[in-house]
Enzyme design. Structure first.
Site, mmCIF file in Angstrom:
data_model
loop_
_atom_site.group_PDB
_atom_site.id
_atom_site.type_symbol
_atom_site.label_atom_id
_atom_site.label_comp_id
_atom_site.label_asym_id
_atom_site.label_seq_id
_atom_site.Cartn_x
_atom_site.Cartn_y
_atom_site.Cartn_z
ATOM 1 N N GLU A 1 -32.178 -65.483 -56.600
ATOM 2 C CA GLU A 1 -31.392 -64.285 -56.333
ATOM 3 C C GLU A 1 -31.228 -63.454 -57.610
ATOM 4 O OE1 GLU A 1 -26.786 -63.497 -54.721
ATOM 5 O OE2 GLU A 1 -27.515 -65.524 -55.120
ATOM 6 N N LYS B 1 -28.676 -58.898 -49.137
ATOM 7 C CA LYS B 1 -27.776 -59.981 -48.749
ATOM 8 C C LYS B 1 -26.858 -59.516 -47.623
ATOM 9 C CE LYS B 1 -25.091 -63.312 -51.530
ATOM 10 N NZ LYS B 1 -24.656 -63.514 -52.941
ATOM 11 N N CYS C 1 -28.459 -66.738 -50.581
ATOM 12 C CA CYS C 1 -27.274 -67.505 -50.976
ATOM 13 C C CYS C 1 -26.167 -67.561 -49.918
ATOM 14 C CB CYS C 1 -26.727 -66.957 -52.289
ATOM 15 S SG CYS C 1 -25.688 -68.176 -53.169
#
Length: 585
Positions: free
Chosen positions: A44, A126, A162
């Protein structure tokens, strides 16, 4: 079943170093290509480093990240790597988000791109944005609203970032709806004590929910207070561990995965949580059978609890020193347990030849403390000198006639001044030796023992300090090395040695009791009544909590230090300094 050779690059990134981070991507992609990889992944926000904090709000930085991504895609193609899909995190901005109250200006996004054929062929952001602990992603980013799927060698690979795994819903069930053969999540998940067990169970659960093999790629290294421990994990659709990377180690995990062929009737359109499937086909033809042996990726042994924490402290300090351009550190060596553990960590982090220790005795310093400091230097090979503060102390006392606490604190402040003077003169980074127990109750001197640029054991309770010191000595003995910490530093009663016969228990409860109360109050936010109900004396609880509450102003002025607990002092725990609320037991 098609066989997909996946390369997971568990590596470090430096915030703001776009060129250096891009160079790492090229170097490790070249390595993965040499291993015959079909798909290469990086963590990330690999291009920008993580976390970028308020840099995300600077349009210039966002545009620099976007330009670096385009340049990276071109360079990969120019170096003959353009036909190898590369998944890399970066900072982007939403082209569709409309300005509104409460949304970050410019709509930055924590984004990921798939680079192929010299360009980003798939980008997404995200979806779940964390807003707890050290995370402020609602402050910085707007969420993504797609379910990205890349078809590679005939396998549909769903992509996530994540928190998309840590939160329920979103891309995990959407991966099942999209009939993906692999769910790949790229992460920059900071280390916390015992998080490796939590992470493993999370990945297993999400694999079963997604109904496919799941790969969790993690960052390693350090950034300010945060440490990233790696521990990348691949599990099959039933939750069985296929591969697991080492902790706190940079490297590339390459493994072969037998995955189902993509469904030619795979769904399109909107799936779970309103996510729109965004599918790109890179290669339909399954990979031919490999000539060599199947690659398993390995299954690294876990570190035991004390070694894990100690490793985190070493990695955190090493990253802070290196990434901020320092070459050496300076430690005040008192002969006590805290400075001894800090010195040992420093020697392991940057090498004993780059560690400078200073003993600064006063008239209250015991002979054994000076001997223990010298012995520490002898055992480790760090540089050591002695500079007595008594002449300076006498000059202040003659001028001011201080007594009591003022006299005690003067000694500590003289030591702090001396350390900073040497830092300015010689260019060392000063390390503050305070532990979490002392910081919690304010058992420290502002501009004295709190002086420094970094606090390696800031998030370590005193009982853990003793345990880690004992572990480090045992580890040395097991390797046939000299234990770095003198036994006397571990066994003698802790003392600041600022007055005759002083010991810490003159002012504080015994550390095992104190730390147990602090863990409930600081780390778990338990109130006074709950702590008393857990079996602790009401008067002791009330006194301890009062000490914690009135020391907030000191903690705000303490330097950053490696975070190892779920709630360290700093971004994890944000309380007002001016505050009349008190927990009453």
């Amino acid at each position: 079943m098609p066989r997909l050779r996946l390369a997971l690059n568990q590596i470090d990134a430096t915030v703001g170093d776009l060129a250096g981070n891009a160079e790492s991507v090229v170097r490790w992609t070249r390595h993965a290509a040499g291993q015959g990889a079909h798909l290469v992944a990086f963590p990330e926000m690999m291009l920008t480093g993580y976390p970028v904090e308020d840099l995300a709000l600077r349009p210039s930085f966002v545009e620099a990240s976007r330009a670096a991504l385009a340049s990276l895609a071109t360079r990969l193609a120019e170096e003959g790597l353009g036909e190898l899909p590369v998944v890399v995190g970066y900072l982007d901005r939403s082209a569709t988000a409309r300005p509104r109250y409460g949304q970050p200006a410019g709509a930055p996004q924590n984004a990921v791109a798939v680079l192929y054929g010299g360009e980003p062929v798939l980008t997404f952001a995200k979806h779940h944005l964390p807003n707890y602990g050290v995370f402020d992603e609602f402050r910085y980013f707007v969420p993504g609203d797609t379910m990205p799927v890349a078809r590679v060698r005939g396998v549909d690979v769903a992509l996530a970032v994540c928190e998309d795994l840590w939160q329920d819903g979103g891309r995990v069930p959407a991966a099942r709806s999209a009939r993906a053969g692999l769910l790949l999540s790229v992460n920059a998940s900071p280390y916390e004590r015992d998080k490796d067990d939590t992470r493993l169970e999370l990945v297993r659960r999400r694999a079963r929910e997604a109904g496919c093999t799941t790969a969790y790629l993690a960052m390693t290294g350090g950034q300010d207070e945060l440490v990233f421990d790696g521990d990348s994990i691949v599990v099959d659709r039933d939750g069985k561990v296929v591969a697991r990377a080492p902790q706190f180690t940079e490297g590339c995990v390459v493994l072969d995965l037998d995955l189902p062929l993509a469904d030619t009737d795979a769904p399109a359109g909107v799936v779970d949580d309103g996510l729109l499937i965004d599918r790109v086909v890179l290669s339909e033809e399954p990979a031919p059978a490999a000539d060599g042996p199947e690659l398993s990726g390995g299954h690294a042994e876990r570190l035991d609890d004390d070694e894990e924490v100690y490793s985190a402290l070493v990695v955190g300090l090493r990253a802070y020193v290196a990434k901020n351009g320092f070459r050496s550190v300076l430690v005040g060596l008192s002969g006590g347990i805290d400075s001894a553990l800090v010195a040992a960590i420093a020697c392991d982090a940057v090498g004993a030849e780059h560690v400078h220790g200073v003993s600064m005795p006063s008239k209250y310093s015991s002979g054994h403390s000076l001997e223990d400091a010298v012995e520490m230097a002898r055992r480790t090979g760090l540089h050591h000198r002695t500079v007595a503060i008594e002449p300076m102390f006498d000059a202040y006392m003659d001028a001011l006639g201080l007594t009591g606490l003022a006299e005690e604190n003067l000694q500590s402040r003289l030591r702090g001044t001396l350390l900073m003077a040497l830092s300015n003169q010689e260019g060392h980074l000063v390390l503050a030796p305070g532990n979490k127990s002392e910081l919690a109750v304010g058992y420290s001197t502002l501009y004295g023992d709190s002086v420094g640029a970094y606090g390696p054991i800031k998030d370590v309770y005193k009982t853990s300090v003793f345990r880690l010191a004992a572990w480090r000595n045992r580890a040395a003995g097991a390797r046939g090395q000299v234990p770095p910490i003198p036994e006397n530093s571990i066994t003698k009663p802790p003392s600041a040695e600022l007055r005759p016969g002083q010991v810490d228990t003159d002012s504080l409860p015994d550390y095992p009791v104190l730390d147990a109360i602090l863990e409930l109050y600081v780390d778990r936010d338990r109130g006074a009544d709950e702590i008393v109900a857990a079996g602790y004396d009401r008067e002791l609880v009330t006194r301890t909590l009062r000490m914690v509450d009135t020391a907030e102003y000191k903690r705000r002025q303490y330097p950053p230090g490696t975070k190892i607990s779920p709630k360290g002092f700093g971004k994890d725990r944000r309380l007002p300094i001016t505050n009349r609320w008190q927990e009453r037991g």
